[in-house]
Scaffold this motif. Structure first.
Motif, PDB file in Angstrom:
ATOM      1  N   GLN A  34       0.826  -1.217   0.000  1.00 22.87           N
ATOM      2  CA  GLN A  34       0.000   0.000   0.000  1.00 22.87           C
ATOM      3  C   GLN A  34       0.858   1.263   0.000  1.00 22.87           C
ATOM      4  OE1 GLN A  34      -2.777  -0.201  -1.185  1.00 22.87           O
ATOM      5  NE2 GLN A  34      -4.193   0.510   0.275  1.00 22.87           N
ATOM      6  N   ALA A  35       1.885   1.270   0.830  1.00 27.56           N
ATOM      7  CA  ALA A  35       2.761   2.447   0.914  1.00 27.56           C
ATOM      8  C   ALA A  35       3.451   2.705  -0.421  1.00 27.56           C
ATOM      9  CB  ALA A  35       3.794   2.255   2.027  1.00 27.56           C
ATOM     10  N   ARG A  36       3.885   1.650  -1.090  1.00 24.72           N
ATOM     11  CA  ARG A  36       4.530   1.808  -2.395  1.00 24.72           C
ATOM     12  C   ARG A  36       3.532   2.358  -3.412  1.00 24.72           C
ATOM     13  NH1 ARG A  36       9.361  -0.066  -3.175  1.00 24.72           N
ATOM     14  NH2 ARG A  36       9.102  -0.719  -5.321  1.00 24.72           N
ATOM     15  N   HIS A  37       2.298   1.887  -3.350  1.00 21.81           N
ATOM     16  CA  HIS A  37       1.259   2.385  -4.251  1.00 21.81           C
ATOM     17  C   HIS A  37       1.028   3.879  -4.029  1.00 21.81           C
ATOM     18  CE1 HIS A  37      -2.580   2.814  -6.298  1.00 21.81           C
ATOM     19  NE2 HIS A  37      -3.062   3.304  -5.173  1.00 21.81           N
ATOM     20  N   TRP A  38       0.863   4.261  -2.763  1.00 21.05           N
ATOM     21  CA  TRP A  38       0.604   5.670  -2.462  1.00 21.05           C
ATOM     22  C   TRP A  38       1.818   6.538  -2.748  1.00 21.05           C
ATOM     23  CZ3 TRP A  38      -3.879   7.554  -2.627  1.00 21.05           C
ATOM     24  CH2 TRP A  38      -4.980   6.769  -2.291  1.00 21.05           C
ATOM     25  N   ARG A  39       3.004   6.026  -2.487  1.00 15.17           N
ATOM     26  CA  ARG A  39       4.215   6.784  -2.802  1.00 15.17           C
ATOM     27  C   ARG A  39       4.255   7.109  -4.294  1.00 15.17           C
ATOM     28  NH1 ARG A  39       9.364   3.447  -3.325  1.00 15.17           N
ATOM     29  NH2 ARG A  39       8.256   3.078  -5.257  1.00 15.17           N
ATOM     30  N   ASP A  40       4.011   6.109  -5.126  1.00 17.25           N
ATOM     31  CA  ASP A  40       4.040   6.322  -6.574  1.00 17.25           C
ATOM     32  C   ASP A  40       2.958   7.290  -7.017  1.00 17.25           C
ATOM     33  OD1 ASP A  40       6.107   4.531  -6.558  1.00 17.25           O
ATOM     34  OD2 ASP A  40       4.950   2.873  -7.438  1.00 17.25           O
ATOM     35  N   LYS A  41       1.787   7.162  -6.414  1.00 20.54           N
ATOM     36  CA  LYS A  41       0.664   8.028  -6.781  1.00 20.54           C
ATOM     37  C   LYS A  41       0.921   9.486  -6.372  1.00 20.54           C
ATOM     38  CE  LYS A  41      -4.334   8.051  -6.548  1.00 20.54           C
ATOM     39  NZ  LYS A  41      -5.139   7.098  -7.276  1.00 20.54           N
ATOM     40  N   ILE A  42       1.435   9.686  -5.183  1.00 21.22           N
ATOM     41  CA  ILE A  42       1.668  11.041  -4.675  1.00 21.22           C
ATOM     42  C   ILE A  42       2.859  11.707  -5.351  1.00 21.22           C
ATOM     43  CG2 ILE A  42       2.351  12.362  -2.616  1.00 21.22           C
ATOM     44  CD1 ILE A  42       0.618  10.276  -1.017  1.00 21.22           C
ATOM     45  N   LEU A  43       3.953  10.971  -5.516  1.00 25.27           N
ATOM     46  CA  LEU A  43       5.150  11.554  -6.116  1.00 25.27           C
ATOM     47  C   LEU A  43       5.035  11.701  -7.633  1.00 25.27           C
ATOM     48  CD1 LEU A  43       7.970   9.829  -4.054  1.00 25.27           C
ATOM     49  CD2 LEU A  43       6.947  12.078  -3.714  1.00 25.27           C
ATOM     50  N   GLU A  44       4.120  10.964  -8.242  1.00 26.91           N
ATOM     51  CA  GLU A  44       3.839  11.050  -9.674  1.00 26.91           C
ATOM     52  C   GLU A  44       5.083  10.935 -10.550  1.00 26.91           C
ATOM     53  OE1 GLU A  44       1.690  14.692 -10.240  1.00 26.91           O
ATOM     54  OE2 GLU A  44      -0.107  13.905  -9.287  1.00 26.91           O
ATOM     55  N   CYS A  45       5.915   9.956 -10.239  1.00 26.74           N
ATOM     56  CA  CYS A  45       7.070   9.727 -11.098  1.00 26.74           C
ATOM     57  C   CYS A  45       7.473   8.267 -11.030  1.00 26.74           C
ATOM     58  CB  CYS A  45       8.241  10.634 -10.726  1.00 26.74           C
ATOM     59  SG  CYS A  45       9.014  10.239  -9.161  1.00 26.74           S
ATOM     60  N   ASP A  46       8.258   7.846 -12.015  1.00 26.95           N
ATOM     61  CA  ASP A  46       8.667   6.450 -12.051  1.00 26.95           C
ATOM     62  C   ASP A  46      10.147   6.273 -11.713  1.00 26.95           C
ATOM     63  OD1 ASP A  46       9.763   7.537 -14.305  1.00 26.95           O
ATOM     64  OD2 ASP A  46       8.857   6.115 -15.703  1.00 26.95           O
ATOM     65  N   LEU A  47      10.698   7.205 -10.961  1.00 23.13           N
ATOM     66  CA  LEU A  47      12.103   7.116 -10.557  1.00 23.13           C
ATOM     67  C   LEU A  47      12.361   6.005  -9.545  1.00 23.13           C
ATOM     68  CD1 LEU A  47      13.068  10.869 -10.104  1.00 23.13           C
ATOM     69  CD2 LEU A  47      13.838   9.320 -11.896  1.00 23.13           C
ATOM     70  N   PHE A  48      11.333   5.593  -8.835  1.00 19.23           N
ATOM     71  CA  PHE A  48      11.513   4.667  -7.724  1.00 19.23           C
ATOM     72  C   PHE A  48      11.040   3.256  -8.053  1.00 19.23           C
ATOM     73  CE2 PHE A  48      10.602   8.948  -6.132  1.00 19.23           C
ATOM     74  CZ  PHE A  48      11.852   9.248  -5.628  1.00 19.23           C
ATOM     75  N   VAL A  49      11.095   2.887  -9.316  1.00 17.60           N
ATOM     76  CA  VAL A  49      10.652   1.573  -9.762  1.00 17.60           C
ATOM     77  C   VAL A  49      11.600   0.504  -9.230  1.00 17.60           C
ATOM     78  CG1 VAL A  49      10.269   0.143 -11.795  1.00 17.60           C
ATOM     79  CG2 VAL A  49       9.578   2.532 -11.829  1.00 17.60           C
ATOM     80  N   ASP A  50      11.016  -0.550  -8.689  1.00 17.76           N
ATOM     81  CA  ASP A  50      11.795  -1.668  -8.166  1.00 17.76           C
ATOM     82  C   ASP A  50      11.005  -2.951  -8.424  1.00 17.76           C
ATOM     83  OD1 ASP A  50      13.519  -3.342  -6.862  1.00 17.76           O
ATOM     84  OD2 ASP A  50      13.438  -2.287  -4.945  1.00 17.76           O
ATOM     85  N   PRO A  51      11.010  -3.420  -9.679  1.00 19.38           N
ATOM     86  CA  PRO A  51      10.162  -4.563 -10.026  1.00 19.38           C
ATOM     87  C   PRO A  51      10.453  -5.833  -9.231  1.00 19.38           C
ATOM     88  CG  PRO A  51      11.637  -4.023 -11.847  1.00 19.38           C
ATOM     89  CD  PRO A  51      11.778  -2.946 -10.816  1.00 19.38           C
ATOM     90  N   ALA A  52      11.706  -6.108  -8.935  1.00 15.02           N
ATOM     91  CA  ALA A  52      12.024  -7.328  -8.178  1.00 15.02           C
ATOM     92  C   ALA A  52      11.387  -7.270  -6.791  1.00 15.02           C
ATOM     93  CB  ALA A  52      13.534  -7.518  -8.075  1.00 15.02           C
ATOM     94  N   TRP A  53      11.474  -6.125  -6.137  1.00 20.67           N
ATOM     95  CA  TRP A  53      10.900  -5.988  -4.800  1.00 20.67           C
ATOM     96  C   TRP A  53       9.379  -6.079  -4.861  1.00 20.67           C
ATOM     97  CZ3 TRP A  53      11.925  -7.101  -0.200  1.00 20.67           C
ATOM     98  CH2 TRP A  53      11.269  -6.512   0.892  1.00 20.67           C
ATOM     99  N   ASP A  54       8.776  -5.473  -5.871  1.00 17.24           N
ATOM    100  CA  ASP A  54       7.328  -5.556  -6.014  1.00 17.24           C
ATOM    101  C   ASP A  54       6.881  -7.002  -6.234  1.00 17.24           C
ATOM    102  OD1 ASP A  54       6.836  -2.823  -5.654  1.00 17.24           O
ATOM    103  OD2 ASP A  54       7.175  -2.393  -7.768  1.00 17.24           O
ATOM    104  N   ILE A  55       7.640  -7.749  -7.031  1.00 19.15           N
ATOM    105  CA  ILE A  55       7.336  -9.163  -7.251  1.00 19.15           C
ATOM    106  C   ILE A  55       7.491  -9.940  -5.943  1.00 19.15           C
ATOM    107  CG2 ILE A  55       8.130 -11.283  -8.383  1.00 19.15           C
ATOM    108  CD1 ILE A  55       8.823  -9.472 -10.841  1.00 19.15           C
ATOM    109  N   MET A  56       8.569  -9.693  -5.223  1.00 19.27           N
ATOM    110  CA  MET A  56       8.808 -10.386  -3.952  1.00 19.27           C
ATOM    111  C   MET A  56       7.665 -10.123  -2.968  1.00 19.27           C
ATOM    112  SD  MET A  56      11.722 -12.154  -3.853  1.00 19.27           S
ATOM    113  CE  MET A  56      12.304 -12.186  -2.165  1.00 19.27           C
ATOM    114  N   LEU A  57       7.267  -8.862  -2.844  1.00 18.91           N
ATOM    115  CA  LEU A  57       6.175  -8.523  -1.930  1.00 18.91           C
ATOM    116  C   LEU A  57       4.884  -9.224  -2.330  1.00 18.91           C
ATOM    117  CD1 LEU A  57       6.765  -4.719  -1.327  1.00 18.91           C
ATOM    118  CD2 LEU A  57       6.891  -6.526   0.393  1.00 18.91           C
TER     119      LEU A  57
END
Length: 152
Positions: A34-57
């Motif tokens: 949830q925090a990663r979702h809101w972080r991406d939504k609020i910051l409105e950028c794709d600088l913090f992409v971490d696909p491996a971590w998202d897959i792991m979670l």
């Protein structure tokens, strides 16, 4: 990075809160997602992409819910183009973090699962996060500041 025993493994086991606290670990993983979702939504950028971590979670959450994850679902959880996510999955398999398994009911589908060692390490990460969360929430000052801010 290959998944292999190291000196850090002993330290990981000492930081765990309580073996078998699946509900707390699941809640922590869900909060992280949830925090990663809101972080991406609020910051409105794709600088913090971490696909491996998202897959792991995602795999970790589904593991504790007793749900299976297809390759397609894991790729979608990565929130990057499918080709990028698929390459990431392949790297994770090669490194020993996940395994692929044919779906017994539908041979067209392939399931992805965290390895036992990956689950143990993710448990350690969630336990450390829980420990830090307790430390942060037991501090009265930030809570008082948040309450004051919410009244504005």
């Amino acid at each position: 990075m290959q998944l292999a025993p190291s000196g850090a493994d002993e330290q990981l086991h000492h930081t765990q809160l309580q073996p078998g606290c699946a509900e707390a670990r699941l809640a922590t993983a869900k909060a992280w997602i949830q925090a990663r979702h809101w972080r991406d939504k609020i910051l409105e950028c794709d600088l913090f992409v971490d696909p491996a971590w998202d897959i792991m979670l995602d795999l970790y959450e589904k593991y504790y819910k007793g749900k299976s994850v297809t390759v397609t679902s894991a790729c979608l959880a990565a929130r990057v183009p499918m080709a990028t996510a698929f390459r990431q999955l392949s790297r994770m398999v090669a490194a020993g973090w996940i395994t692929r398994q044919e779906d017994a009911a539908d041979r067209r589908k392939v399931q992805v699962l965290l390895t036992r060692q990956a689950i143990e390490r993710m448990d350690a990460v969630m336990d450390i996060a829980l420990k830090n969360e307790r430390r942060l929430t037991s501090t009265p000052a930030p809570i008082a500041l948040l309450s004051a801010d919410s009244n504005r």
